[in-house]
Design an enzyme around this catalytic site. Sequence first.
Site, PDB file in Angstrom:
ATOM      1  N   THR A 176      96.574  38.328  41.735  1.00  0.00           N
ATOM      2  CA  THR A 176      95.310  38.386  42.333  1.00  0.00           C
ATOM      3  C   THR A 176      94.594  37.192  42.992  1.00  0.00           C
ATOM      4  OG1 THR A 176      93.027  38.953  42.230  1.00  0.00           O
ATOM      5  CG2 THR A 176      94.116  38.314  40.017  1.00  0.00           C
ATOM      6  N   ILE A 177      94.330  37.252  44.093  1.00  0.00           N
ATOM      7  CA  ILE A 177      93.786  35.879  44.825  1.00  0.00           C
ATOM      8  C   ILE A 177      92.401  35.436  44.142  1.00  0.00           C
ATOM      9  CG2 ILE A 177      94.736  36.719  47.139  1.00  0.00           C
ATOM     10  CD1 ILE A 177      91.718  37.247  47.755  1.00  0.00           C
ATOM     11  N   ASP A 178      91.904  36.460  43.340  1.00  0.00           N
ATOM     12  CA  ASP A 178      90.712  35.972  42.642  1.00  0.00           C
ATOM     13  C   ASP A 178      91.024  34.863  41.442  1.00  0.00           C
ATOM     14  OD1 ASP A 178      89.598  37.893  43.987  1.00  0.00           O
ATOM     15  OD2 ASP A 178      89.449  39.258  42.392  1.00  0.00           O
ATOM     16  N   ARG A 189      94.460  51.565  43.948  1.00  0.00           N
ATOM     17  CA  ARG A 189      93.507  51.518  42.746  1.00  0.00           C
ATOM     18  C   ARG A 189      93.531  53.036  42.283  1.00  0.00           C
ATOM     19  NH1 ARG A 189      91.359  46.409  43.434  1.00  0.00           N
ATOM     20  NH2 ARG A 189      90.887  45.843  45.490  1.00  0.00           N
ATOM     21  N   SER A 204      94.602  46.431  36.336  1.00  0.00           N
ATOM     22  CA  SER A 204      95.844  46.849  36.360  1.00  0.00           C
ATOM     23  C   SER A 204      96.581  46.645  34.811  1.00  0.00           C
ATOM     24  CB  SER A 204      96.871  46.217  37.224  1.00  0.00           C
ATOM     25  OG  SER A 204      96.294  46.049  38.604  1.00  0.00           O
ATOM     26  N   HIS A 258      89.340  40.038  53.993  1.00  0.00           N
ATOM     27  CA  HIS A 258      90.574  40.455  53.430  1.00  0.00           C
ATOM     28  C   HIS A 258      91.859  39.703  54.279  1.00  0.00           C
ATOM     29  CE1 HIS A 258      88.501  44.081  52.321  1.00  0.00           C
ATOM     30  NE2 HIS A 258      89.165  44.296  51.457  1.00  0.00           N
ATOM     31  N   GLY A 292      94.469  44.959  44.328  1.00  0.00           N
ATOM     32  CA  GLY A 292      94.518  44.001  45.640  1.00  0.00           C
ATOM     33  C   GLY A 292      95.967  43.561  45.925  1.00  0.00           C
ATOM     34  N   ARG A 351      93.812  38.027  51.609  1.00  0.00           N
ATOM     35  CA  ARG A 351      94.753  38.678  50.876  1.00  0.00           C
ATOM     36  C   ARG A 351      96.207  38.603  51.543  1.00  0.00           C
ATOM     37  NH1 ARG A 351      91.893  43.120  48.172  1.00  0.00           N
ATOM     38  NH2 ARG A 351      93.020  44.678  49.235  1.00  0.00           N
ATOM     39  N   ARG A 354      85.525  38.614  43.771  1.00  0.00           N
ATOM     40  CA  ARG A 354      85.040  39.542  42.959  1.00  0.00           C
ATOM     41  C   ARG A 354      83.718  39.083  42.360  1.00  0.00           C
ATOM     42  NH1 ARG A 354      86.825  44.811  42.144  1.00  0.00           N
ATOM     43  NH2 ARG A 354      88.858  44.255  42.955  1.00  0.00           N
ATOM     44  N   ASP A 409      93.451  42.370  36.614  1.00  0.00           N
ATOM     45  CA  ASP A 409      92.644  42.585  35.329  1.00  0.00           C
ATOM     46  C   ASP A 409      92.747  44.204  35.081  1.00  0.00           C
ATOM     47  OD1 ASP A 409      91.597  42.016  33.085  1.00  0.00           O
ATOM     48  OD2 ASP A 409      89.356  42.306  33.853  1.00  0.00           O
ATOM     49  N   ASP A 417      91.276  35.147  38.301  1.00  0.00           N
ATOM     50  CA  ASP A 417      90.353  35.422  37.281  1.00  0.00           C
ATOM     51  C   ASP A 417      90.963  36.196  35.822  1.00  0.00           C
ATOM     52  OD1 ASP A 417      91.033  38.134  38.257  1.00  0.00           O
ATOM     53  OD2 ASP A 417      88.993  38.596  38.649  1.00  0.00           O
TER      54      ASP A 417
HETATM   55  O1  F6P Z   1      90.819  41.752  43.808  1.00  0.00           O
HETATM   56  C1  F6P Z   1      91.010  41.088  44.964  1.00  0.00           C
HETATM   57  C2  F6P Z   1      89.820  41.460  45.902  1.00  0.00           C
HETATM   58  O2  F6P Z   1      90.239  41.047  47.443  1.00  0.00           O
HETATM   59  C3  F6P Z   1      88.756  40.808  45.485  1.00  0.00           C
HETATM   60  O3  F6P Z   1      88.597  39.346  45.729  1.00  0.00           O
HETATM   61  C4  F6P Z   1      87.497  41.825  46.372  1.00  0.00           C
HETATM   62  O4  F6P Z   1      86.232  41.681  45.765  1.00  0.00           O
HETATM   63  C5  F6P Z   1      88.136  42.969  46.303  1.00  0.00           C
HETATM   64  O5  F6P Z   1      89.573  42.676  46.173  1.00  0.00           O
HETATM   65  C6  F6P Z   1      87.976  43.841  47.654  1.00  0.00           C
HETATM   66  O6  F6P Z   1      88.569  45.140  47.293  1.00  0.00           O
HETATM   67  P1  F6P Z   1      89.220  46.004  48.439  1.00  0.00           P
HETATM   68  O7  F6P Z   1      90.254  45.820  48.992  1.00  0.00           O
HETATM   69  O8  F6P Z   1      89.131  47.431  47.798  1.00  0.00           O
HETATM   70  O9  F6P Z   1      88.003  46.185  49.439  1.00  0.00           O
END
Ligand code: F6P
Length: 323
Positions: free
Chosen positions: A127-129, A72, A105, A251, A11, A254, A173, A103, A131
Amino acid sequence: MKNIAILCSGGDVSGMNAALKRFVEYSIAKGLTPYFIYHGFEGLIENKIVKANYSDVAGIISSGGTKIHTARSKRFMEQTYRKQALDNLKSHQIEYLIVMGGDGSFKGMQKLADESEGIRFSGIPSTIDNDIAGTEYCLGVDTALNVNKFAIDSIRDTASSFSRAFVVEAMGRECGYLALVSALTSGAEMCLIPEIPYELDNYKERFQKQIKEGREYFIAVVSEALNNSEQIAQWFKEEIGIESRIMVLGHIQRGGNPTVYDRLMAFNFVTHAIDGLLEGKKCSVICYSGYGFHHKHIDDVAFKKYQINSDLLKLGMEYGHIR
Ligand code: F6P
């Protein structure tokens, strides 16, 4: 001149472009030749490796996303493709690689480092998570939290005008950090995250009392990890007797103009990554805590579980949770 490359993976976050700018400028200042790898590990497999210069990073500091794109890559988990990736790095004589990502990556970076000789790696938690085990801060989190603050402040205006309950779903996530901090800093009445067990009856009692005292609207922030926004919206309607709406932040969390904090953090993360590589660190992740920046070996970060710090969790427990 030694060659150094950077890629973004997973992400995207706001602040990656500021990091790319610092990467080019600081690499050159340190006598290195900077390269961009476009489209993350996928691009590494496909040999999308291009020399970078000042002109590539002019004017990008204020934009979210990443100029070199991200992806990804499932196939990067297969050894054949990692071998191809290593061959591509060698063909460009790249000795240092910086990976910006989360994580997943870092798991990829760890595998690549195990299989490579002579290449050094450094990870920048992005990562915005928020985590990643071993660091209290990941690039992009402050911007995401500010996006959420703006969104929830706006929702409060319409929620109070219409006397409604709003269920606001935050990303993360499997981690409740973003939801918890967004709830606390926007004064939400309810916060549900996977790290804290909750009891809806505790909330019910409290909300009914508040309604008697004059409360007319509610803001609930829930983590996407719980997958229960519909259920909570229904609960407001049936158990609390108030009309409800769901807002999935999605999104937009992000993207956007990176905050001052994320720009500065981007600069610091990159500086520490390059310094560490030049000092001889083979495979480390740049971590941040209240004591500043430090290097952690990839084995202490990848495949490890992140835990929200106890002070924040304590604040979260003050909502209607099971103690
Ligand atoms: O890893 C960042 C994130 O924005 C998570 O918060 C979210 O669950 C996921 O990516 C969404 O993934 P995608 O952009 O593939 O929909």
